[in-house]
Scaffold this active site. Structure first.
Site, PDB file in Angstrom:
ATOM      1  N   THR A 105      -8.023 -22.647   9.926  1.00 18.15           N
ATOM      2  CA  THR A 105      -9.198 -23.505  10.078  1.00 18.15           C
ATOM      3  C   THR A 105     -10.488 -22.707   9.878  1.00 18.15           C
ATOM      4  O   THR A 105     -11.322 -22.579  10.775  1.00 18.15           O
ATOM      5  CB  THR A 105      -9.178 -24.181  11.459  1.00 18.15           C
ATOM      6  OG1 THR A 105      -8.769 -23.223  12.450  1.00 18.15           O
ATOM      7  CG2 THR A 105      -8.222 -25.351  11.481  1.00 18.15           C
ATOM      8  N   TYR A 106     -10.616 -22.173   8.687  1.00 14.32           N
ATOM      9  CA  TYR A 106     -11.823 -21.454   8.264  1.00 14.32           C
ATOM     10  C   TYR A 106     -11.898 -21.544   6.752  1.00 14.32           C
ATOM     11  O   TYR A 106     -11.015 -22.132   6.123  1.00 14.32           O
ATOM     12  CB  TYR A 106     -11.811 -20.005   8.763  1.00 14.32           C
ATOM     13  CG  TYR A 106     -10.463 -19.318   8.747  1.00 14.32           C
ATOM     14  CD1 TYR A 106      -9.884 -18.900   7.546  1.00 14.32           C
ATOM     15  CD2 TYR A 106      -9.761 -19.085   9.922  1.00 14.32           C
ATOM     16  CE1 TYR A 106      -8.647 -18.268   7.524  1.00 14.32           C
ATOM     17  CE2 TYR A 106      -8.521 -18.457   9.915  1.00 14.32           C
ATOM     18  CZ  TYR A 106      -7.975 -18.049   8.717  1.00 14.32           C
ATOM     19  OH  TYR A 106      -6.750 -17.429   8.691  1.00 14.32           O
ATOM     20  N   ASP A 107     -12.951 -21.000   6.176  1.00 20.90           N
ATOM     21  CA  ASP A 107     -13.229 -21.189   4.739  1.00 20.90           C
ATOM     22  C   ASP A 107     -13.356 -22.681   4.420  1.00 20.90           C
ATOM     23  O   ASP A 107     -13.030 -23.120   3.314  1.00 20.90           O
ATOM     24  CB  ASP A 107     -12.140 -20.560   3.856  1.00 20.90           C
ATOM     25  CG  ASP A 107     -11.973 -19.070   4.097  1.00 20.90           C
ATOM     26  OD1 ASP A 107     -12.972 -18.416   4.451  1.00 20.90           O
ATOM     27  OD2 ASP A 107     -10.853 -18.559   3.948  1.00 20.90           O
ATOM     28  N   ASN A 116      -4.500 -13.757  -2.747  1.00 23.81           N
ATOM     29  CA  ASN A 116      -4.378 -13.019  -4.010  1.00 23.81           C
ATOM     30  C   ASN A 116      -2.935 -12.886  -4.482  1.00 23.81           C
ATOM     31  O   ASN A 116      -2.690 -12.618  -5.660  1.00 23.81           O
ATOM     32  CB  ASN A 116      -5.010 -11.629  -3.869  1.00 23.81           C
ATOM     33  CG  ASN A 116      -6.510 -11.701  -3.672  1.00 23.81           C
ATOM     34  OD1 ASN A 116      -7.159 -12.637  -4.127  1.00 23.81           O
ATOM     35  ND2 ASN A 116      -7.069 -10.713  -2.984  1.00 23.81           N
ATOM     36  N   GLU A 157       0.828  -1.203   0.000  1.00 19.04           N
ATOM     37  CA  GLU A 157       0.000   0.000   0.000  1.00 19.04           C
ATOM     38  C   GLU A 157       0.866   1.258   0.000  1.00 19.04           C
ATOM     39  O   GLU A 157       1.998   1.249   0.498  1.00 19.04           O
ATOM     40  CB  GLU A 157      -0.939   0.012   1.220  1.00 19.04           C
ATOM     41  CG  GLU A 157      -1.976  -1.106   1.221  1.00 19.04           C
ATOM     42  CD  GLU A 157      -2.974  -0.991   0.092  1.00 19.04           C
ATOM     43  OE1 GLU A 157      -3.144   0.124  -0.446  1.00 19.04           O
ATOM     44  OE2 GLU A 157      -3.590  -2.020  -0.262  1.00 19.04           O
ATOM     45  N   TRP A 158       0.306   2.324  -0.516  1.00 17.90           N
ATOM     46  CA  TRP A 158       1.031   3.588  -0.643  1.00 17.90           C
ATOM     47  C   TRP A 158       1.460   4.140   0.711  1.00 17.90           C
ATOM     48  O   TRP A 158       2.466   4.839   0.820  1.00 17.90           O
ATOM     49  CB  TRP A 158       0.154   4.620  -1.354  1.00 17.90           C
ATOM     50  CG  TRP A 158      -1.112   4.933  -0.602  1.00 17.90           C
ATOM     51  CD1 TRP A 158      -2.288   4.228  -0.603  1.00 17.90           C
ATOM     52  CD2 TRP A 158      -1.328   6.034   0.286  1.00 17.90           C
ATOM     53  NE1 TRP A 158      -3.209   4.807   0.233  1.00 17.90           N
ATOM     54  CE2 TRP A 158      -2.657   5.929   0.782  1.00 17.90           C
ATOM     55  CE3 TRP A 158      -0.528   7.104   0.714  1.00 17.90           C
ATOM     56  CZ2 TRP A 158      -3.207   6.846   1.680  1.00 17.90           C
ATOM     57  CZ3 TRP A 158      -1.076   8.023   1.610  1.00 17.90           C
ATOM     58  CH2 TRP A 158      -2.404   7.885   2.076  1.00 17.90           C
ATOM     59  N   TRP A 170      -8.527 -14.274  12.280  1.00 18.95           N
ATOM     60  CA  TRP A 170      -8.639 -13.521  11.022  1.00 18.95           C
ATOM     61  C   TRP A 170     -10.042 -12.946  10.976  1.00 18.95           C
ATOM     62  O   TRP A 170     -10.997 -13.653  10.809  1.00 18.95           O
ATOM     63  CB  TRP A 170      -8.416 -14.419   9.796  1.00 18.95           C
ATOM     64  CG  TRP A 170      -8.418 -13.601   8.539  1.00 18.95           C
ATOM     65  CD1 TRP A 170      -9.517 -13.181   7.818  1.00 18.95           C
ATOM     66  CD2 TRP A 170      -7.277 -13.048   7.873  1.00 18.95           C
ATOM     67  NE1 TRP A 170      -9.129 -12.408   6.767  1.00 18.95           N
ATOM     68  CE2 TRP A 170      -7.765 -12.310   6.768  1.00 18.95           C
ATOM     69  CE3 TRP A 170      -5.899 -13.096   8.111  1.00 18.95           C
ATOM     70  CZ2 TRP A 170      -6.915 -11.634   5.889  1.00 18.95           C
ATOM     71  CZ3 TRP A 170      -5.059 -12.420   7.239  1.00 18.95           C
ATOM     72  CH2 TRP A 170      -5.564 -11.708   6.143  1.00 18.95           C
ATOM     73  N   GLU A 211       0.012 -19.564  -0.076  1.00 17.13           N
ATOM     74  CA  GLU A 211      -1.193 -20.367  -0.314  1.00 17.13           C
ATOM     75  C   GLU A 211      -1.192 -20.908  -1.745  1.00 17.13           C
ATOM     76  O   GLU A 211      -1.709 -20.266  -2.636  1.00 17.13           O
ATOM     77  CB  GLU A 211      -2.435 -19.537  -0.034  1.00 17.13           C
ATOM     78  CG  GLU A 211      -2.487 -19.000   1.400  1.00 17.13           C
ATOM     79  CD  GLU A 211      -3.763 -18.246   1.727  1.00 17.13           C
ATOM     80  OE1 GLU A 211      -4.809 -18.492   1.081  1.00 17.13           O
ATOM     81  OE2 GLU A 211      -3.726 -17.394   2.621  1.00 17.13           O
ATOM     82  N   TYR A 212      -0.650 -22.121  -1.922  1.00 13.98           N
ATOM     83  CA  TYR A 212       0.004 -23.035  -0.996  1.00 13.98           C
ATOM     84  C   TYR A 212       1.194 -23.652  -1.716  1.00 13.98           C
ATOM     85  O   TYR A 212       1.157 -23.818  -2.945  1.00 13.98           O
ATOM     86  CB  TYR A 212      -0.948 -24.157  -0.553  1.00 13.98           C
ATOM     87  CG  TYR A 212      -2.237 -23.661   0.043  1.00 13.98           C
ATOM     88  CD1 TYR A 212      -2.285 -23.204   1.359  1.00 13.98           C
ATOM     89  CD2 TYR A 212      -3.395 -23.629  -0.727  1.00 13.98           C
ATOM     90  CE1 TYR A 212      -3.473 -22.750   1.914  1.00 13.98           C
ATOM     91  CE2 TYR A 212      -4.578 -23.162  -0.174  1.00 13.98           C
ATOM     92  CZ  TYR A 212      -4.623 -22.718   1.140  1.00 13.98           C
ATOM     93  OH  TYR A 212      -5.783 -22.245   1.676  1.00 13.98           O
TER      94      TYR A 212
END
Length: 476
Positions: A211-213, A100, A70-71, A360, A140-141
């Site tokens: 441990t999510y998504d 991403n 980020e700037w 998160w 990832e990953y």
């Protein structure tokens, strides 16, 4: 073990500690600054006494060197790491990667010893320059999503080389060693293709298991984001998509329980129901639910956005087999976590002797306390209380009575000495050391306290000695 723990400069209290304290690690995202209105989140919104570790997400990579994204990252770094001025026990890390970010930059970087060395050298310089305490890998990953099979081993090599470089650098400059951690997969196939678990565990300080998504709109039916246990109808690989199975898989395959940190989401996954009258687990769906007004991400609602959904009349259910809630209204369904499920998972975590909780993200909890009527940061506060961190000390670095610095001109002596006594020392001791506590040579009762390069000498109470294993005054 009963210890006398140092809270502030000269103040000691008796604190009964049974075993080591749990970690409560919270991620901060540098894009939360772009959310509108009450959703906008900056480092100044962080309660410095809430989490034991804070991780700044994310850094990037260019020419095999770590970079900002980020700037205004450098400005945010300053505010983020400045939180340690309000909590002397707080540790901060910088995460590199993310979903991403993809795999290609990591694959290129680990491919040769030269590239890895370039990266490691840049990381040490970057972390020291901006006053982070360590690096968190969020690849990832390895071995998946376009990453070749050899990256599984090369990730271990990278982490080993980085850990060894961190150890060498700490000795050279006489500062505490930088930490190295990783956020790792929860999907069993991704784990198997990505990680040499016993070897990797040897070099990582902590392993943050995501441990999510575990379920989402991509499946075509409703499911919980982070279920503790499997649903009765789960068969085949679906039976692996729960916190209990994933954490025990990591442990059973060679990761020490005390290094394993359980992932807790402060958000939920929402869906569009194919039939609004079919609202149970596994009900058919036609896609992701609508984006919320603040997080603005299709298929995902922040916890505080879910509270608005509930306030507006949604029906709340409890998924008893999986120990998590869900809610629905019209054709929209959301699986998420709340105070009850966080507390249940925290008790399970303690029973299984894992190292702590990872969240998160801190900016997706109800940080203002205005949406859920449960106070500020209700979910993370639940973890803090459940993990026994509620009474943990949160103090600014001590301001001792008399610093050991050069005396003002005209005072007639060369350097001051602490009124608390102890062996003599000069003002230069802390000039090249990180903030923290250090033993005094030939005086076990005393210790140096370094604050922003300034040296202070302090003493333990009579009968106690400074213990470097806990940075505390302990029984001799």
């Amino acid at each position: 073990m009963t210890k006398l723990i140092l809270l502030t400069g000269l103040v000691l209290i008796l604190n009964l500690q049974l075993g080591s304290a749990y970690q409560l690690t919270c991620y901060f995202t540098n894009w939360a600054q772009y959310r509108p209105g009450l959703g906008r989140f900056m480092p100044d919104n962080i309660d410095p006494c809430l989490c034991t570790h804070l991780i700044y997400a994310f850094a990037g990579r260019q020419n095999n060197e770590i970079t900002t994204i980020e700037w205004n990252d450098v400005t945010l770094y300053q505010a983020f790491n400045g939180l340690k001025n309000k909590n002397s026990q707080l540790k901060t890390l910088l995460a590199i990667g993310g979903w991403n970010f993809g795999t290609a930059p990591f694959t290129a970087m680990v491919s040769t010893p030269e590239n890895r060395q370039t990266f490691i050298t840049s990381v040490i310089k970057f972390l020291r320059q901006y006053e982070f305490d360590g690096l968190d890998f969020d690849w990832e990953y390895p071995g998946s999503r376009g990453s070749p099979p050899q990256d599984k081993h090369l990730f271990t090599v990278l982490v080993q080389e980085m850990r060894e470089a961190f150890e060498q650098e700490a000795k050279q400059i006489n500062k505490p060693r930088l930490m190295v951690t990783a956020a790792v997969a929860a999907g069993i196939s991704n784990i198997q293709s990505g990680y040499e678990i016993p070897q990797l565990s040897q070099y990582l300080d902590y392993i943050h298991v995501m441990t999510y998504d575990l379920h989402g709109s991509w499946e075509g039916y409703t499911g919980e984001n982070s279920p503790l246990y499997k649903y009765p109808t789960d068969t085949g690989s679906n039976a692996y998509l729960n916190v209990d199975y994933v954490m025990n898989y990591w442990k059973d395959n060679g990761a020490p329980a005390e290094k394993l940190i359980v992932g807790f989401p402060t958000y939920g996954h929402n869906f569009i129901l194919s039939n609004p009258s079919n609202t149970g687990i596994g009900a058919p769906t036609s896609g992701a639910g609508p984006a919320g007004p603040y997080a603005k991400e299709s298929g995902i609602w922040a916890y505080y956005e879910i509270c608005t959904f509930l306030k507006n009349g949604a029906t709340q259910g409890w998924d008893a087999p999986q120990e998590v809630p869900y809610a629905y209204q019209g054709n929209v369904w959301v699986g998420y976590d709340n105070i009850k499920s966080f507390d249940i998972k925290a008790q399970w975590l303690k029973h299984n002797k894992f190292g702590g909780a990872m969240v998160w993200a801190i900016d997706l909890d109800d940080f203002t306390g205005t949406f859920c009527n449960q106070g500020k940061f209700p979910l993370i506060s639940t973890l803090k209380k459940a993990l026994g961190l509620q009474s943990a000390s949160c103090t600014a670095p001590a301001q001792p009575i008399e610093p050991i610095t050069a005396a003002p001109s005209g005072s007639g002596n060369g350097s001051g000495s602490s009124s608390s006594g102890g062996s003599s020392g000069g003002s230069g001791f802390c000039a090249v050391r990180a903030n923290g506590l250090y033993p005094v040579a030939n005086n076990r009762n005393a210790f140096w306290h370094c604050v922003n390069g300034v040296t202070y000498q302090q003493n333990c109470q009579a009968g106690l000695v400074f213990d470097t294993s806990c940075d505390c005054c302990n029984w001799a």
